[in-house]
Design a protein around this motif. Sequence first.
Motif, PDB file in Angstrom:
ATOM      1  N   ALA A  91     -26.787 -22.261  22.877  1.00  0.00           N
ATOM      2  CA  ALA A  91     -25.687 -22.451  21.587  1.00  0.00           C
ATOM      3  C   ALA A  91     -24.527 -21.619  22.086  1.00  0.00           C
ATOM      4  CB  ALA A  91     -26.372 -21.983  20.373  1.00  0.00           C
ATOM      5  N   VAL A  92     -23.470 -21.767  20.954  1.00  0.00           N
ATOM      6  CA  VAL A  92     -22.565 -21.039  20.807  1.00  0.00           C
ATOM      7  C   VAL A  92     -22.960 -19.890  19.953  1.00  0.00           C
ATOM      8  CG1 VAL A  92     -20.161 -20.754  20.158  1.00  0.00           C
ATOM      9  CG2 VAL A  92     -20.677 -22.751  21.172  1.00  0.00           C
ATOM     10  N   TYR A  93     -22.672 -18.769  20.480  1.00  0.00           N
ATOM     11  CA  TYR A  93     -22.960 -17.579  19.629  1.00  0.00           C
ATOM     12  C   TYR A  93     -21.793 -16.859  18.827  1.00  0.00           C
ATOM     13  CZ  TYR A  93     -27.918 -17.733  21.186  1.00  0.00           C
ATOM     14  OH  TYR A  93     -29.209 -18.100  21.604  1.00  0.00           O
ATOM     15  N   TYR A  94     -21.931 -16.886  17.700  1.00  0.00           N
ATOM     16  CA  TYR A  94     -20.720 -16.085  16.703  1.00  0.00           C
ATOM     17  C   TYR A  94     -21.052 -14.867  16.278  1.00  0.00           C
ATOM     18  CZ  TYR A  94     -18.951 -20.917  16.897  1.00  0.00           C
ATOM     19  OH  TYR A  94     -18.605 -22.223  17.424  1.00  0.00           O
ATOM     20  N   CYS A  95     -20.199 -13.790  16.421  1.00  0.00           N
ATOM     21  CA  CYS A  95     -20.174 -12.450  15.713  1.00  0.00           C
ATOM     22  C   CYS A  95     -19.787 -12.832  14.209  1.00  0.00           C
ATOM     23  CB  CYS A  95     -19.415 -11.624  16.422  1.00  0.00           C
ATOM     24  SG  CYS A  95     -19.441  -9.982  15.823  1.00  0.00           S
ATOM     25  N   TYR A  96     -20.400 -12.083  13.380  1.00  0.00           N
ATOM     26  CA  TYR A  96     -19.907 -12.042  11.881  1.00  0.00           C
ATOM     27  C   TYR A  96     -19.802 -10.899  11.394  1.00  0.00           C
ATOM     28  CZ  TYR A  96     -21.485 -12.124   7.118  1.00  0.00           C
ATOM     29  OH  TYR A  96     -21.520 -11.811   5.726  1.00  0.00           O
ATOM     30  N   GLY A  97     -19.024 -10.360  10.515  1.00  0.00           N
ATOM     31  CA  GLY A  97     -19.139  -9.259   9.874  1.00  0.00           C
ATOM     32  C   GLY A  97     -18.513  -9.488   8.270  1.00  0.00           C
ATOM     33  N   ARG A  98     -19.169  -8.731   7.617  1.00  0.00           N
ATOM     34  CA  ARG A  98     -18.860  -8.774   6.083  1.00  0.00           C
ATOM     35  C   ARG A  98     -18.086  -7.270   6.023  1.00  0.00           C
ATOM     36  NH1 ARG A  98     -21.444 -11.081   0.994  1.00  0.00           N
ATOM     37  NH2 ARG A  98     -20.244 -12.972   1.819  1.00  0.00           N
ATOM     38  N   LEU A  99     -16.845  -7.442   5.570  1.00  0.00           N
ATOM     39  CA  LEU A  99     -15.947  -6.207   5.958  1.00  0.00           C
ATOM     40  C   LEU A  99     -15.113  -6.024   4.477  1.00  0.00           C
ATOM     41  CD1 LEU A  99     -14.774  -6.630   9.555  1.00  0.00           C
ATOM     42  CD2 LEU A  99     -16.843  -5.485   8.996  1.00  0.00           C
ATOM     43  N   ARG A 100     -14.796  -4.640   4.329  1.00  0.00           N
ATOM     44  CA  ARG A 100     -13.987  -4.273   3.331  1.00  0.00           C
ATOM     45  C   ARG A 100     -12.787  -3.727   3.930  1.00  0.00           C
ATOM     46  NH1 ARG A 100     -15.113  -3.483  -1.922  1.00  0.00           N
ATOM     47  NH2 ARG A 100     -17.395  -3.094  -1.523  1.00  0.00           N
ATOM     48  N   ARG A 101     -11.676  -4.264   3.634  1.00  0.00           N
ATOM     49  CA  ARG A 101     -10.269  -3.816   4.542  1.00  0.00           C
ATOM     50  C   ARG A 101      -9.854  -2.546   4.110  1.00  0.00           C
ATOM     51  NH1 ARG A 101      -6.908  -7.336   6.804  1.00  0.00           N
ATOM     52  NH2 ARG A 101      -5.878  -5.379   7.548  1.00  0.00           N
ATOM     53  N   THR A 102      -9.891  -2.426   2.631  1.00  0.00           N
ATOM     54  CA  THR A 102      -9.051  -1.202   2.174  1.00  0.00           C
ATOM     55  C   THR A 102      -9.890  -0.599   1.020  1.00  0.00           C
ATOM     56  OG1 THR A 102      -7.584  -2.763   0.748  1.00  0.00           O
ATOM     57  CG2 THR A 102      -6.774  -1.656   2.990  1.00  0.00           C
ATOM     58  N   TYR A 103      -9.908   0.375   0.586  1.00  0.00           N
ATOM     59  CA  TYR A 103     -10.427   1.047  -0.622  1.00  0.00           C
ATOM     60  C   TYR A 103     -10.007   0.267  -2.082  1.00  0.00           C
ATOM     61  CZ  TYR A 103     -11.967   4.087  -4.483  1.00  0.00           C
ATOM     62  OH  TYR A 103     -12.661   4.353  -5.462  1.00  0.00           O
ATOM     63  N   GLY A 104     -11.189  -0.129  -2.522  1.00  0.00           N
ATOM     64  CA  GLY A 104     -11.121  -0.934  -3.856  1.00  0.00           C
ATOM     65  C   GLY A 104     -10.999  -2.514  -3.620  1.00  0.00           C
ATOM     66  N   SER A 105     -10.552  -2.942  -2.231  1.00  0.00           N
ATOM     67  CA  SER A 105     -10.528  -4.291  -1.893  1.00  0.00           C
ATOM     68  C   SER A 105     -11.869  -5.029  -2.087  1.00  0.00           C
ATOM     69  CB  SER A 105      -9.689  -4.601  -0.864  1.00  0.00           C
ATOM     70  OG  SER A 105     -10.531  -4.227   0.326  1.00  0.00           O
ATOM     71  N   GLY A 106     -12.053  -6.435  -2.202  1.00  0.00           N
ATOM     72  CA  GLY A 106     -13.182  -6.961  -1.867  1.00  0.00           C
ATOM     73  C   GLY A 106     -13.559  -7.103  -0.230  1.00  0.00           C
ATOM     74  N   GLU A 107     -15.258  -7.540  -0.398  1.00  0.00           N
ATOM     75  CA  GLU A 107     -15.641  -7.692   1.093  1.00  0.00           C
ATOM     76  C   GLU A 107     -15.344  -9.381   1.298  1.00  0.00           C
ATOM     77  OE1 GLU A 107     -19.114  -4.352   0.867  1.00  0.00           O
ATOM     78  OE2 GLU A 107     -19.739  -6.563   0.394  1.00  0.00           O
TER      79      GLU A 107
END
Length: 121
Positions: A91-107
């Motif tokens: 398969a093609v394997y994909y990296c995933y991340g749920r990240l918050r860029r800055t304080y107070g910003s959304g994920e």
Amino acid sequence: QVQLVESGGGLVQPGGSLRLSCTRSGSIFSTNRMGWYRQAPGKQRELVAIITATGSSSYADSAKGRFTISRDNTKSTVYLQMNSLKPEDTAVYYCYGRLRRTYGSGEFDYWGQGTQVTVSS
């Protein structure tokens, strides 16, 4: 700009091993979770493994006992060690991340460009 870049894919024989790496570039405030998904031809993208900010991990049934997800926060890198590979792991394997860029910003969800893993003799 946050980017996730995968490496380590390739061609391997059944029963062999590969280690995938995913390195994040760009600054962030925090990480909720990181993981690996895969998509085989003609199939939907599916979860392979996830590791949370606290270090707990979970795996798809197909990956349990064969794959191990880990991370090195000092290198902003997540790994997927894949052992006892089978042709159905192709398969093609994909990296995933749920990240918050800055304080107070959304994920937000971020994805890498994918790396091909082919298991064949």
